[in-house]
Design a protein around this motif. Sequence first.
Motif: not given
Length: 230
Positions: A177-198
């Motif tokens: 999700s975009g909400t979770g992705t923003r959280s992880a990226a703001a923490a400094g993580c590399q984010v692997l995004v696997v979109p599902n419903l949104v």
Amino acid sequence: MSLDTRVRSTLPDAVLWDLDGTIVDTEPVWLAAELALARRFGGVWTEEDGLDLIGSDLLEAAAIMRERMGITPTPEEIVVAMVSAVADHMRHAELVWRPGAVEMIARLADAGVPQALVTMSYAEIAEAMITRMPSNPFGAVVTGDSVTRGKPHPEPYLTAAEALGVDPARCVAIEDSGTGTRSAAAAGCQVLVVPNLVPVESGERRTFADSLADLGPDDLGALVGRPDAT
């Protein structure tokens, strides 16, 4: 997912997993619980309303539900009802695992990569899911009822990295999700995004994949070697 083959592949220091829609396809379960709540109290709710809340802090989502549905229960009461319904599903219903998720978790465990669960679902739901897995691979579990500020604030992912004793910049977060992705990226993580419903917007420290099914630990390791992995 397209990785630069010139980047040396290493293993990440840790992998931090979202739960809903990333490991288990629970979003239809949440939506069904929301619709049942609306019917019970004579409120109005749609699938589009439910999609707007994917990945959100539960109390914040419940406050929005109360206002949009026009119902009387408090946000706290709404959360109790929702968590109870989803936890019951996790304990007793057939779970729909997201493609490749369980296999990736097992491969990371075999490779000795620490893993954490970082979810806005409450502990009751997370624990119910973990009991359905072959073994518990998570060295830390961060849930919506264990943090002060939920996603999209970075606190959940920072808390997980601290619990594992790792640098967030050397971690890969897996989100849908975009909400979770923003959280992880703001923490400094590399984010692997696997979109599902949104849909999820592109941005800094984000790599997109259609599925985890054809990926392995080395693919995640390559992400922490990216030029923007700082």
